[in-house]
Motif scaffolding. Structure first.
Motif, PDB file in Angstrom:
ATOM      1  N   MET A 108       0.849  -1.195   0.000  1.00  0.00           N
ATOM      2  CA  MET A 108       0.000   0.000   0.000  1.00  0.00           C
ATOM      3  C   MET A 108       0.886   1.248   0.000  1.00  0.00           C
ATOM      4  SD  MET A 108      -3.226  -0.569   2.502  1.00  0.00           S
ATOM      5  CE  MET A 108      -4.375  -1.883   2.254  1.00  0.00           C
ATOM      6  N   ASN A 109       1.202   1.763  -1.173  1.00  0.00           N
ATOM      7  CA  ASN A 109       2.088   2.912  -1.238  1.00  0.00           C
ATOM      8  C   ASN A 109       1.362   4.208  -1.575  1.00  0.00           C
ATOM      9  OD1 ASN A 109       4.444   1.415  -0.700  1.00  0.00           O
ATOM     10  ND2 ASN A 109       4.462   0.642  -2.797  1.00  0.00           N
ATOM     11  N   SER A 110       0.288   4.132  -2.362  1.00  0.00           N
ATOM     12  CA  SER A 110      -0.376   5.358  -2.782  1.00  0.00           C
ATOM     13  C   SER A 110      -1.190   5.961  -1.647  1.00  0.00           C
ATOM     14  CB  SER A 110      -1.296   5.073  -3.970  1.00  0.00           C
ATOM     15  OG  SER A 110      -2.437   4.366  -3.529  1.00  0.00           O
ATOM     16  N   ASN A 111      -1.418   7.265  -1.758  1.00  0.00           N
ATOM     17  CA  ASN A 111      -2.221   7.969  -0.753  1.00  0.00           C
ATOM     18  C   ASN A 111      -3.622   7.385  -0.659  1.00  0.00           C
ATOM     19  OD1 ASN A 111      -0.222   9.714   0.066  1.00  0.00           O
ATOM     20  ND2 ASN A 111      -0.733  11.284  -1.461  1.00  0.00           N
ATOM     21  N   ASN A 112      -4.186   7.007  -1.821  1.00  0.00           N
ATOM     22  CA  ASN A 112      -5.540   6.434  -1.819  1.00  0.00           C
ATOM     23  C   ASN A 112      -5.588   5.138  -1.031  1.00  0.00           C
ATOM     24  OD1 ASN A 112      -6.669   8.477  -3.296  1.00  0.00           O
ATOM     25  ND2 ASN A 112      -6.464   7.435  -5.273  1.00  0.00           N
ATOM     26  N   ASN A 113      -4.565   4.290  -1.217  1.00  0.00           N
ATOM     27  CA  ASN A 113      -4.511   3.020  -0.481  1.00  0.00           C
ATOM     28  C   ASN A 113      -4.349   3.245   1.015  1.00  0.00           C
ATOM     29  OD1 ASN A 113      -4.855   1.346  -2.671  1.00  0.00           O
ATOM     30  ND2 ASN A 113      -2.676   1.088  -3.064  1.00  0.00           N
ATOM     31  N   PHE A 140      -6.955   2.190   3.879  1.00  0.00           N
ATOM     32  CA  PHE A 140      -6.571   1.411   5.057  1.00  0.00           C
ATOM     33  C   PHE A 140      -7.028   2.103   6.339  1.00  0.00           C
ATOM     34  CE2 PHE A 140      -3.533   0.871   8.548  1.00  0.00           C
ATOM     35  CZ  PHE A 140      -3.640  -0.492   8.772  1.00  0.00           C
ATOM     36  N   GLN A 141      -6.800   3.398   6.405  1.00  0.00           N
ATOM     37  CA  GLN A 141      -7.185   4.154   7.607  1.00  0.00           C
ATOM     38  C   GLN A 141      -8.701   4.150   7.804  1.00  0.00           C
ATOM     39  OE1 GLN A 141      -5.225   7.867   6.691  1.00  0.00           O
ATOM     40  NE2 GLN A 141      -3.349   7.287   7.777  1.00  0.00           N
ATOM     41  N   LYS A 142      -9.437   4.227   6.704  1.00  0.00           N
ATOM     42  CA  LYS A 142     -10.902   4.181   6.770  1.00  0.00           C
ATOM     43  C   LYS A 142     -11.361   2.813   7.277  1.00  0.00           C
ATOM     44  CE  LYS A 142     -15.046   4.707   3.907  1.00  0.00           C
ATOM     45  NZ  LYS A 142     -15.558   4.911   2.533  1.00  0.00           N
ATOM     46  N   LYS A 149     -13.233  -0.853  11.741  1.00  0.00           N
ATOM     47  CA  LYS A 149     -12.966  -2.041  12.542  1.00  0.00           C
ATOM     48  C   LYS A 149     -12.850  -1.691  14.023  1.00  0.00           C
ATOM     49  CE  LYS A 149     -10.637  -4.414   8.725  1.00  0.00           C
ATOM     50  NZ  LYS A 149     -11.411  -5.659   8.579  1.00  0.00           N
ATOM     51  N   VAL A 150     -12.227  -0.558  14.323  1.00  0.00           N
ATOM     52  CA  VAL A 150     -12.113  -0.106  15.715  1.00  0.00           C
ATOM     53  C   VAL A 150     -13.495   0.123  16.304  1.00  0.00           C
ATOM     54  CG1 VAL A 150     -11.395   1.828  17.202  1.00  0.00           C
ATOM     55  CG2 VAL A 150      -9.789   0.862  15.555  1.00  0.00           C
ATOM     56  N   GLN A 151     -14.394   0.728  15.530  1.00  0.00           N
ATOM     57  CA  GLN A 151     -15.743   0.992  16.021  1.00  0.00           C
ATOM     58  C   GLN A 151     -16.480  -0.304  16.336  1.00  0.00           C
ATOM     59  OE1 GLN A 151     -17.213   3.982  16.972  1.00  0.00           O
ATOM     60  NE2 GLN A 151     -18.560   2.418  17.843  1.00  0.00           N
ATOM     61  N   LYS A 152     -16.297  -1.312  15.494  1.00  0.00           N
ATOM     62  CA  LYS A 152     -16.945  -2.604  15.755  1.00  0.00           C
ATOM     63  C   LYS A 152     -16.386  -3.262  17.007  1.00  0.00           C
ATOM     64  CE  LYS A 152     -18.341  -3.555  10.998  1.00  0.00           C
ATOM     65  NZ  LYS A 152     -18.135  -4.368   9.786  1.00  0.00           N
ATOM     66  N   ILE A 153     -15.083  -3.096  17.238  1.00  0.00           N
ATOM     67  CA  ILE A 153     -14.467  -3.641  18.457  1.00  0.00           C
ATOM     68  C   ILE A 153     -14.991  -2.896  19.680  1.00  0.00           C
ATOM     69  CG2 ILE A 153     -12.289  -3.917  19.714  1.00  0.00           C
ATOM     70  CD1 ILE A 153     -10.983  -4.354  16.892  1.00  0.00           C
ATOM     71  N   ALA A 170      -4.804  -8.600   2.857  1.00  0.00           N
ATOM     72  CA  ALA A 170      -4.011  -7.394   2.592  1.00  0.00           C
ATOM     73  C   ALA A 170      -4.070  -6.421   3.765  1.00  0.00           C
ATOM     74  CB  ALA A 170      -4.501  -6.714   1.324  1.00  0.00           C
ATOM     75  N   PHE A 171      -5.241  -6.341   4.416  1.00  0.00           N
ATOM     76  CA  PHE A 171      -5.371  -5.431   5.559  1.00  0.00           C
ATOM     77  C   PHE A 171      -4.447  -5.877   6.695  1.00  0.00           C
ATOM     78  CE2 PHE A 171      -7.078  -4.121   9.628  1.00  0.00           C
ATOM     79  CZ  PHE A 171      -7.300  -2.762   9.435  1.00  0.00           C
ATOM     80  N   LEU A 172      -4.400  -7.177   6.980  1.00  0.00           N
ATOM     81  CA  LEU A 172      -3.536  -7.687   8.048  1.00  0.00           C
ATOM     82  C   LEU A 172      -2.078  -7.383   7.747  1.00  0.00           C
ATOM     83  CD1 LEU A 172      -2.973  -9.315  10.626  1.00  0.00           C
ATOM     84  CD2 LEU A 172      -3.070 -11.401   9.232  1.00  0.00           C
ATOM     85  N   GLU A 173      -1.665  -7.588   6.506  1.00  0.00           N
ATOM     86  CA  GLU A 173      -0.271  -7.309   6.139  1.00  0.00           C
ATOM     87  C   GLU A 173       0.070  -5.839   6.376  1.00  0.00           C
ATOM     88  OE1 GLU A 173       2.719  -7.631   2.269  1.00  0.00           O
ATOM     89  OE2 GLU A 173       0.980  -8.961   2.422  1.00  0.00           O
ATOM     90  N   GLU A 174      -0.813  -4.953   5.947  1.00  0.00           N
ATOM     91  CA  GLU A 174      -0.562  -3.525   6.155  1.00  0.00           C
ATOM     92  C   GLU A 174      -0.589  -3.176   7.643  1.00  0.00           C
ATOM     93  OE1 GLU A 174       0.415   0.365   5.182  1.00  0.00           O
ATOM     94  OE2 GLU A 174       0.533  -1.477   4.013  1.00  0.00           O
ATOM     95  N   LEU A 175      -1.470  -3.810   8.391  1.00  0.00           N
ATOM     96  CA  LEU A 175      -1.551  -3.562   9.833  1.00  0.00           C
ATOM     97  C   LEU A 175      -0.238  -3.943  10.519  1.00  0.00           C
ATOM     98  CD1 LEU A 175      -3.185  -2.780  12.348  1.00  0.00           C
ATOM     99  CD2 LEU A 175      -4.102  -5.113  12.388  1.00  0.00           C
ATOM    100  N   LEU A 176       0.317  -5.097  10.171  1.00  0.00           N
ATOM    101  CA  LEU A 176       1.593  -5.531  10.762  1.00  0.00           C
ATOM    102  C   LEU A 176       2.708  -4.535  10.435  1.00  0.00           C
ATOM    103  CD1 LEU A 176       1.500  -9.384  10.079  1.00  0.00           C
ATOM    104  CD2 LEU A 176       0.914  -8.177  12.177  1.00  0.00           C
ATOM    105  N   LEU A 177       2.699  -4.015   9.222  1.00  0.00           N
ATOM    106  CA  LEU A 177       3.703  -3.021   8.837  1.00  0.00           C
ATOM    107  C   LEU A 177       3.510  -1.721   9.612  1.00  0.00           C
ATOM    108  CD1 LEU A 177       3.755  -3.597   4.974  1.00  0.00           C
ATOM    109  CD2 LEU A 177       5.635  -4.045   6.566  1.00  0.00           C
TER     110      LEU A 177
END
Length: 303
Positions: free
Chosen positions: A1-6, A10-12, A17-21, A289-296
């Protein structure tokens, strides 16, 4: 995930996900009642103080790698966050780090007093296991995997995990610590609960024993990198950004990767561990893909 859109995507996703938790935590918090209702209030104050909710999120995302359908995940997500929160409540106490602020607001013992701060931590730890045991009622046919998940939760939170790491940390505060001792502290105090999160997600998702061991190693690498990054931010960031005091390691005379190796070498170690984790992640059967970015993000966060 390098682009600003990506990154924005991810942040969205993370916000959603935080709200659901948060909703899950609200669901499992005890209702305030009885003469002891102040302790339920203090538990709620501590648990709902905000934060990234990384551990339950990691549990859920690892679970999703295996297309898991278990309904037992939710109580375990809540239980793990309760355990993490109790550790922070006790960490902030005068006998430990003596911090007045956590996540940008007054710590539990400052608001409720030191006595209730201790008891609120105790209550969250005990209630975490009350909560996790509900999984047997929710899904009795998964008793074997629930039992394995509980064993992981107990071990990683206890004397062979987080508490063990905290014991060594407290015992060695004020002394220069050798690197192998520091590595042990980080593996136990910080990485153990991240290991619990990902291992429980894998177990409840139906992962093989071999995959659970790989997941444990991924979480160890990420957990240690996370703590080293914490060392770096304690020196380079501000209280406003972090929501807690900076230079607390120096104040408490703690050996860290920064004091031991310097900032540049500490950053290299974060990068190495992060790369090891992602390499192992790619060996697992599922893709997330979300998990991979989260770990990074955990290894390269700025707050």
């Amino acid at each position: 995930m390098n682009s600003n859109n990506n990154i924005q995507d991810f942040q969205k996703q993370m916000k959603q996900k935080v709200q659901k938790i948060e909703d899950i935590l609200q669901e499992y918090l005890p209702k305030q009642r009885g003469y002891q209702s102040v302790i339920m209030e203090a538990m709620g104050y501590s648990l709902l103080a905000g934060g990234k909710r990384l551990r339950p999120m990691l549990m859920q995302e690892t679970f999703c790698l295996y297309d898991g359908t278990s309904k037992a995940l939710r109580p375990f997500m809540a239980a793990l966050e309760m355990i993490h929160t109790y550790s922070l409540v006790h960490d902030d106490l005068p006998a430990m780090d003596n911090d007045e602020y956590r996540r940008g607001r007054k710590t539990t013992h400052i608001v409720y007093g030191e006595d209730m701060g201790i008891l609120a931590g105790d209550a969250l730890l005990n209630y975490a296991f009350e909560t996790a045991f509900r999984a047997f009622v929710i899904e009795p046919e998964k008793s074997l995997s629930i039992g394995r998940a509980l064993a992981v939760l107990g071990e990683k939170a206890g004397i062979y995990g987080m508490i063990g790491g905290q014991v060594i940390d407290v015992k060695e505060t004020g002394h220069t610590v050798a690197k192998d001792v520091l590595d042990t502290i980080y593996r136990l105090k910080t990485a153990a609960l991240i290991e619990a999160a990902m291992m429980i997600g894998a177990i409840l998702g139906g992962a093989s024993e071999e995959d659970v061991k790989k997941v444990e190693r991924i979480a160890e690498y990420v957990g240690v990198a996370f703590q080293i990054q914490d060392d770096i931010l304690d020196v380079t960031s501000t209280s406003e950004v972090l929501g807690k005091p900076v230079h607390s390691d120096e104040k408490n005379e703690k050996t860290t990767y920064v004091t031991l190796m310097g900032i540049d070498e500490a950053k290299k170690e974060v990068e190495r561990l992060s790369n090891e984790a992602i390499t192992l992640l790619h060996q697992l059967p599922g893709k997330n893909a979300f998990l991979e970015e989260l770990l990074l993000q955990l290894s390269h966060r700025d707050k």
